[in-house]
Scaffold this active site. Sequence first.
Site, PDB file in Angstrom:
ATOM      1  N   LYS A 110     -12.200-107.857 -30.095  1.00 21.98           N
ATOM      2  CA  LYS A 110     -10.411-107.939 -30.252  1.00 21.98           C
ATOM      3  C   LYS A 110      -9.948-106.683 -30.354  1.00 21.98           C
ATOM      4  O   LYS A 110     -10.500-105.680 -31.116  1.00 21.98           O
ATOM      5  CB  LYS A 110     -10.164-109.242 -30.985  1.00 21.98           C
ATOM      6  CG  LYS A 110     -10.182-108.965 -32.578  1.00 21.98           C
ATOM      7  CD  LYS A 110      -9.756-109.904 -33.033  1.00 21.98           C
ATOM      8  CE  LYS A 110     -10.150-110.334 -34.853  1.00 21.98           C
ATOM      9  NZ  LYS A 110     -10.217-109.182 -35.597  1.00 21.98           N
ATOM     10  N   ARG A 112      -7.211-104.281 -32.440  1.00 23.56           N
ATOM     11  CA  ARG A 112      -6.806-104.095 -33.799  1.00 23.56           C
ATOM     12  C   ARG A 112      -5.536-103.883 -33.666  1.00 23.56           C
ATOM     13  O   ARG A 112      -4.808-103.655 -32.482  1.00 23.56           O
ATOM     14  CB  ARG A 112      -7.409-102.843 -34.491  1.00 23.56           C
ATOM     15  CG  ARG A 112      -8.915-103.014 -34.983  1.00 23.56           C
ATOM     16  CD  ARG A 112      -9.184-101.557 -35.498  1.00 23.56           C
ATOM     17  NE  ARG A 112     -10.727-101.665 -36.103  1.00 23.56           N
ATOM     18  CZ  ARG A 112     -11.338-100.863 -36.630  1.00 23.56           C
ATOM     19  NH1 ARG A 112     -10.973 -99.404 -36.356  1.00 23.56           N
ATOM     20  NH2 ARG A 112     -12.531-101.012 -37.039  1.00 23.56           N
ATOM     21  N   GLN A 115      -3.111-101.679 -31.131  1.00 27.91           N
ATOM     22  CA  GLN A 115      -3.811-100.961 -29.800  1.00 27.91           C
ATOM     23  C   GLN A 115      -3.447-101.651 -28.534  1.00 27.91           C
ATOM     24  O   GLN A 115      -3.230-101.140 -27.539  1.00 27.91           O
ATOM     25  CB  GLN A 115      -5.432-101.359 -30.074  1.00 27.91           C
ATOM     26  CG  GLN A 115      -6.071-100.627 -31.059  1.00 27.91           C
ATOM     27  CD  GLN A 115      -7.517-100.728 -31.121  1.00 27.91           C
ATOM     28  OE1 GLN A 115      -8.002-101.942 -30.962  1.00 27.91           O
ATOM     29  NE2 GLN A 115      -8.163 -99.618 -31.484  1.00 27.91           N
ATOM     30  N   GLY A 135      -9.376 -93.539 -38.384  1.00 23.62           N
ATOM     31  CA  GLY A 135     -10.188 -94.636 -38.409  1.00 23.62           C
ATOM     32  C   GLY A 135      -9.781 -95.785 -37.832  1.00 23.62           C
ATOM     33  O   GLY A 135     -10.608 -96.784 -37.792  1.00 23.62           O
ATOM     34  N   GLY A 137      -8.848 -96.483 -34.628  1.00 25.29           N
ATOM     35  CA  GLY A 137      -9.124 -96.678 -33.240  1.00 25.29           C
ATOM     36  C   GLY A 137      -8.122 -96.317 -32.350  1.00 25.29           C
ATOM     37  O   GLY A 137      -7.773 -96.931 -31.453  1.00 25.29           O
ATOM     38  N   LYS A 138      -7.641 -95.249 -32.527  1.00 18.45           N
ATOM     39  CA  LYS A 138      -6.636 -94.379 -31.683  1.00 18.45           C
ATOM     40  C   LYS A 138      -7.085 -94.147 -30.411  1.00 18.45           C
ATOM     41  O   LYS A 138      -6.744 -94.397 -29.282  1.00 18.45           O
ATOM     42  CB  LYS A 138      -5.847 -93.048 -32.171  1.00 18.45           C
ATOM     43  CG  LYS A 138      -4.982 -93.315 -33.293  1.00 18.45           C
ATOM     44  CD  LYS A 138      -4.383 -92.206 -34.029  1.00 18.45           C
ATOM     45  CE  LYS A 138      -5.360 -91.144 -34.443  1.00 18.45           C
ATOM     46  NZ  LYS A 138      -5.932 -91.789 -35.881  1.00 18.45           N
ATOM     47  N   CYS A 472       3.309 -96.291 -57.757  1.00 15.70           N
ATOM     48  CA  CYS A 472       2.008 -96.377 -57.088  1.00 15.70           C
ATOM     49  C   CYS A 472       1.725 -95.138 -56.298  1.00 15.70           C
ATOM     50  O   CYS A 472       2.676 -94.670 -55.608  1.00 15.70           O
ATOM     51  CB  CYS A 472       2.242 -97.746 -56.366  1.00 15.70           C
ATOM     52  SG  CYS A 472       1.104 -97.955 -54.939  1.00 15.70           S
ATOM     53  N   CYS A 490       0.289-102.966 -52.859  1.00 17.41           N
ATOM     54  CA  CYS A 490      -0.730-101.946 -53.441  1.00 17.41           C
ATOM     55  C   CYS A 490      -1.929-103.012 -53.884  1.00 17.41           C
ATOM     56  O   CYS A 490      -3.160-102.554 -53.580  1.00 17.41           O
ATOM     57  CB  CYS A 490      -0.446-101.042 -54.433  1.00 17.41           C
ATOM     58  SG  CYS A 490      -1.814 -99.959 -55.071  1.00 17.41           S
ATOM     59  N   CYS A 494      -4.705 -98.707 -56.503  1.00 12.62           N
ATOM     60  CA  CYS A 494      -4.514 -97.441 -57.112  1.00 12.62           C
ATOM     61  C   CYS A 494      -4.670 -97.586 -58.904  1.00 12.62           C
ATOM     62  O   CYS A 494      -4.122 -98.505 -59.302  1.00 12.62           O
ATOM     63  CB  CYS A 494      -3.282 -96.849 -56.649  1.00 12.62           C
ATOM     64  SG  CYS A 494      -1.783 -96.943 -57.391  1.00 12.62           S
TER      65      CYS A 494
END
Length: 868
Positions: A110, A112, A115, A135, A137-138, A472, A490, A494
């Site tokens: 499927k 993301r 997309q 990361g 998925g461009k 943050c 967040c 962090c």
Amino acid sequence: MDGGSRTNDVQVELDSVEAELEHLELQIAELLQKQAELTSRKNALVQQLEEACDAAQPSSSSSSSSSSSSKSSVADSVMSTQELKLYDGTDFPWSKDTEQHLKGSFRLSKFRPLQLRAINLTMSGKDLFLVMPTGRGKSLCYQLPAVCSKGFTLVISPLVSLMEDQIMYLKSINVSAVLMNASCSKEHTKAVMAGMTDPKAPFKLVYVTPEKIAKSKLLMSRLEKAYNASLLSRIAVDEVHCCSQWGHDFRPDYKLLGILKRQFPKVPLLGLTATATSSVLRDCQKILCVPQPIAITASFNRPNLYYEVRMKDSDSDASLSDIASLIKNRYKDQSGIVYVFSQKDAEVVSAELQKRDILAYSYHANMNPDDKSLVHRKWASNKIRVVVATVAFGMGIDKPDVRFVIHHTISKSIENYYQESGRAGRDDHPADCIIYFGFPDIFRISTMVVMENVGQQKLLQMVDYCQNVDRCRRSLMAVHFDEVWDNEGCNQMCDTCRHAKDYTTVDITQHARQVVQILELAASMDEKLTPLKLVDAWTGKGPAKRRKMIETTTLSRPQAETVIVQLLVQGYLSEDFSFTPYTTYFYMKLGRKACFLKNQSHTLRMKMRTKENGTAKVRAVVPPTPTGRQADKDTSTVKANEGDNTFDPIVPDNSCLPQHKQKLTPEHRNKSAKRKLNPVSQTDQWTERWTDRDKKLTDRCAEEEDKSGFIMSQHVFEVDVEINIMRNSGVSDAQKNPSHADKHCSRNESTAPQRVRQKGLIDDTQSLTVNSSPSQISIISDTAAEELCDLRKYYSKQLRRINYISHEYLGQSREPGVLACIREPWRNLRLPHRVKFSQTAWSLWTRVSGRRKVGQTEVRPVIHGAKE
Ligand SMILES: Nc1ncnc2c1ncn2[C@H]1C[C@H](O)[C@@H](COP(=O)(O)OP(=O)(O)OP(=O)(O)O)O1
């Protein structure tokens, strides 16, 4: 009214106007700050309201999952959020085809988030900027449309290695793609050029570098033919932020890509990047000549990444041991990257890790390509666990199971950090991103980025990210990437959110004033302080003379460094650079806000970590379970940088004032007695002391000029002064021929540090007479000449003053000594306001005498301040 009193009145009024102006500037700055805060709050509220309205309206869109994680900026003027949502649908003419290829060719189940929207927009012929975290998925957003369209897609990509990786991947899934760059053979280039106009379209994607577009007329003419034959289906510009000088990886050839949209206006353009602020996107829009692009910005947030900043131990061995301990315990048998500052660091750090039984290999741009690819392959196949790399190991690194990215040195910008740390957790499982933040590293990087357009500004943002424990870490990134952020998002992923209770707000106003005082004093002595010297001076290291002249701090060195960084980030201090042919020196100077500290009501606070970590139980990142969830285990007990990333609280009351190293004069004792009777606030005391000091300096100068010899009065300094004495007997050759010595002395006026010793022109044993009018002649002994030449190379400017001042100051003295003189004194010498020659002479002597032992015979008059 006589001339004197009129001048006095004017001076008084000028002082008052200046004071009022300074006060106004302070108010304006504070108002501007308030305005910025309110504007940012207003924007956040408007956005919330818009989102609430959107949610209330019925949507025809079939997909809602993506909308929550996106925002649009350039898009606002072109398409409403509502309209954009229509592109999340699956009822377009090409929808079936894309769905089939997604599953068939690309073997993905499927889309993301975002997309599908991006694919539908570009398939509809819209120009699009897609900002999506690294990361996410461009690539699929142009690869899939390429497969579903007639003709081919032109992909402009900055790195050949990146293109090669993609082509390898596409070939593995039977999608035909080719690349063209300068190193391709003639035959290959010819075949690709011919294929571009072949209606059968032998390939779906053609990858080229921006340089190729800029330089190859043949390529442009082929593209034109393909365009006319409707075979150029799409243009994808990867890493589109490289167009903008404000982006972090500006590439001049990207600036020329505007030609594409001008020549092929009907071809949809898709710009892709992981990191671009809205101003960078606007810049890209202009450069690429895209009239009305739609921008889709996915949330920068990578919820699976844990962000942490640790204070780097000044002892490099300790910080390396800490890193090694993390890798061996928390990340046992897991894959990761350690980013370092330089090629040398890559080699040193990997060797050190190897010494600690970690299989770590270095990777940097200067390695030969075979070695680089060997390291990459071994790491990708888990034969080695850790790569110690410079930023050369970045774009195109697509290993899904990277569990940690450790920065041994901070990145040069938040964008860079985001991209580098983004190599972690691409499989969506938890991963850690840890920075080791060291004070000297800031200045190492600073000298590297000094030539970059906004290099300093970006570095300071990065420093702020590391230093700031007020907010943050994600929210700091969100501000940077213009995203409205809710701290709850967040999810304690962090260190600042996780350790919120360990921080307390402290008042650093007095500390800031001390730092400013040191720099003012240094400036009055025409001295520049490097950041390390500044910390030394403040913490009571360095020459005894300097220690006596300043208020040293009781803070520990790491605390002192933290305060100085805070002052730098907030504009109370700023950077000053000095260039030599060999290197760049970085100095600290007062920043634009330093004057605010003279305002009694001005306070400065910062959050600091107060709680000792001790032996911290840390979360062990364990390999993900088949369901993709990772259990948090407190299994490994690691000494987590013990004591380094914590601070004792700085008590915001008078007790934090440092001990005074100055000797108390009777006058001071009286004053302090008076203070006891009439207590004044801390700031009053400061202001009083401040103005006292200024006044004393001026008074002292006046007195010094009145009196001959080294008589000091009403001054709190205790200074040893060394003077080179030459005996009164006879006149040297040099004296007979002044120009000789003069020439000798002034031969090298370079300020670049050089240590060439001059051979003497005058016999050492010669004794010289001091002329009553020293500025008319040149007398110089061999030793003194040598000394002066040597010193001149370091401080040529100051030495001119020394030479001149020596005569002003010593010439009339009864002492038979003179260091040197020069034929032409610097009559136009400009000294800072209210600083007199004698004062400057005094400070220069103090410094120079501390640095060098001069002459054959020395007189060491010890001048005790405050002894009338
Ligand atoms: N819909 C999807 N489902 C599962 N995996 C996907 C999907 N789309 C892409 N991927 C995978 C393919 C790659 O292994 C990985 C990263 O994709 P890629 O296109 O290289 O990211 P990117 O281009 O956004 O990252 P970078 O900014 O680092 O270049 O994600």
